[in-house]
Design an enzyme around this catalytic site. Structure first.
Site, PDB file in Angstrom:
ATOM      1  N   VAL A 100       0.810  -1.221   0.000  1.00  0.00           N
ATOM      2  CA  VAL A 100       0.000   0.000   0.000  1.00  0.00           C
ATOM      3  C   VAL A 100       0.842   1.268   0.000  1.00  0.00           C
ATOM      4  CG1 VAL A 100      -2.043  -1.041   1.050  1.00  0.00           C
ATOM      5  CG2 VAL A 100      -0.239  -0.085   2.526  1.00  0.00           C
TER       6      VAL A 100
ATOM      7  N   ASN B 102      -7.430  -1.310   5.829  1.00  0.00           N
ATOM      8  CA  ASN B 102      -7.077  -2.141   6.976  1.00  0.00           C
ATOM      9  C   ASN B 102      -5.573  -2.365   7.120  1.00  0.00           C
ATOM     10  OD1 ASN B 102      -7.543  -4.445   9.036  1.00  0.00           O
ATOM     11  ND2 ASN B 102      -6.451  -5.459   7.356  1.00  0.00           N
TER      12      ASN B 102
ATOM     13  N   TYR C 288       2.819   3.718  16.396  1.00  0.00           N
ATOM     14  CA  TYR C 288       1.517   3.085  16.156  1.00  0.00           C
ATOM     15  C   TYR C 288       0.378   3.939  16.703  1.00  0.00           C
ATOM     16  CZ  TYR C 288      -2.078  -0.524  15.884  1.00  0.00           C
ATOM     17  OH  TYR C 288      -3.225  -1.233  15.581  1.00  0.00           O
TER      18      TYR C 288
ATOM     19  N   SER D 290      -0.068   7.107  14.619  1.00  0.00           N
ATOM     20  CA  SER D 290      -0.671   6.867  13.308  1.00  0.00           C
ATOM     21  C   SER D 290      -2.154   6.579  13.430  1.00  0.00           C
ATOM     22  CB  SER D 290       0.044   5.710  12.599  1.00  0.00           C
ATOM     23  OG  SER D 290      -0.153   4.484  13.281  1.00  0.00           O
ATOM     24  N   LYS D 291      -2.547   5.802  14.428  1.00  0.00           N
ATOM     25  CA  LYS D 291      -3.955   5.435  14.560  1.00  0.00           C
ATOM     26  C   LYS D 291      -4.792   6.612  15.072  1.00  0.00           C
ATOM     27  CE  LYS D 291      -3.731   1.247  13.029  1.00  0.00           C
ATOM     28  NZ  LYS D 291      -4.424   0.861  11.767  1.00  0.00           N
TER      29      LYS D 291
ATOM     30  N   SER E  44      -7.779   1.980  15.834  1.00  0.00           N
ATOM     31  CA  SER E  44      -7.432   1.099  16.951  1.00  0.00           C
ATOM     32  C   SER E  44      -7.839   1.788  18.243  1.00  0.00           C
ATOM     33  CB  SER E  44      -5.925   0.826  16.967  1.00  0.00           C
ATOM     34  OG  SER E  44      -5.520   0.200  18.178  1.00  0.00           O
TER      35      SER E  44
END
Length: 251
Positions: free
Chosen positions: A63, A89, A156, A159-160, A141
């Site tokens: 991606v 996803n 993480y 980013s979420k 998330s």
């Protein structure tokens, strides 16, 4: 509307579909009659998924390959004439104390988890805007709604959290054109990326004790939220992030 939750015959692109939640999403959509275009890096896994789900289209793609993503969307539009849904996803994470995480690692996580979400959403949006119909579902998330304490995973969570607000902003921009953008924030579901949370007994016990429902998620417990957001049942829902987490985010 005879069945507002129906996604039958809708063309839906699902990224990160080679395993875990992505493979589950692809199966659920296939069972519900959607035409699924499954995207992932591992062609062998996609071939296995296609064998399990006759008619499912698999395409090996990273991606973060900007030109490859553009070619993919162009191919889907040429073959089907439309894209009804996009499930962003694909994602990655590697719990690391911030003091030890390199800038290269941090940027890589944001590229996969955030930039690709923006890029693919922007690629499918013009055709959706033209038809005044489409639904984009971004997989965020619960760690996009809070920290990973005591684990530590700054790239993480960053980013979420950004995915949550990107969802709101795109919803605001495209809502007047009939395009809806929402997100799902999963709690703890077993996947390759989250395997250690399930194999480490102490960690697993800590998670279950902190979850009001006193358990982790079971395969398929995200399907309802996904089908809701991709179907006409959510025709007046946009810019929202639905936590499916057994109550984790209640505290």
């Amino acid at each position: 509307m005879s069945d507002p939750f129906s996604v039958r015959d809708r063309v839906v692109i699902v990224t990160g579909a080679s395993s875990g939640l992505g493979a589950q999403f692809a199966r659920a959509l296939h069972r519900s009659g959607a035409q699924v275009v499954a995207i992932a890096r591992r062609k062998d896994r996609l071939d296995e998924l296609a064998a399990e789900c006759p008619g499912l289209e698999g395409r090996a793609l990273d991606v973060t390959d900007d030109e490859g993503c553009a070619a993919l969307v162009a191919d889907v539009l040429a073959a089907h004439g439309r894209v009804d849904g996009l499930v962003n996803n694909a994602g990655m994470g590697h719990p690391t104390p911030a003091i030890s995480e390199s800038l290269e690692e941090f940027r890589r996580v944001l590229d996969v988890n955030l930039t690709s979400v923006f890029h693919l959403a922007r690629l499918v949006a013009p055709s959706m805007i033209e038809r005044r119909h489409g639904s984009i579902v971004n997989i965020a998330s619960i760690y996009g709604l809070g920290s990973t304490y005591p684990i530590g995973d700054a790239s993480y969570t960053s980013s979420k959290a950004a995915v949550v607000n990107l969802t709101r902003d795109l919803a605001g921009q495209w809502g007047k054109h009939g395009v809806r953008v929402n997100a799902i924030a999963p709690g703890f579901f077993r996947s390759e990326m989250a395997e250690e949370l399930f194999t480490n007994d102490k960690v697993h016990q800590r998670i279950t004790l902190a979850t009001p429902m006193r358990r982790t998620g079971e395969p398929g417990e995200l399907d309802g939220a996904l089908l809701f957001l991709l179907s006409d049942a959510s025709s007046f829902v946009t810019g929202q992030t639905i936590a499916v987490d057994g109550g984790w985010t209640t505290h």
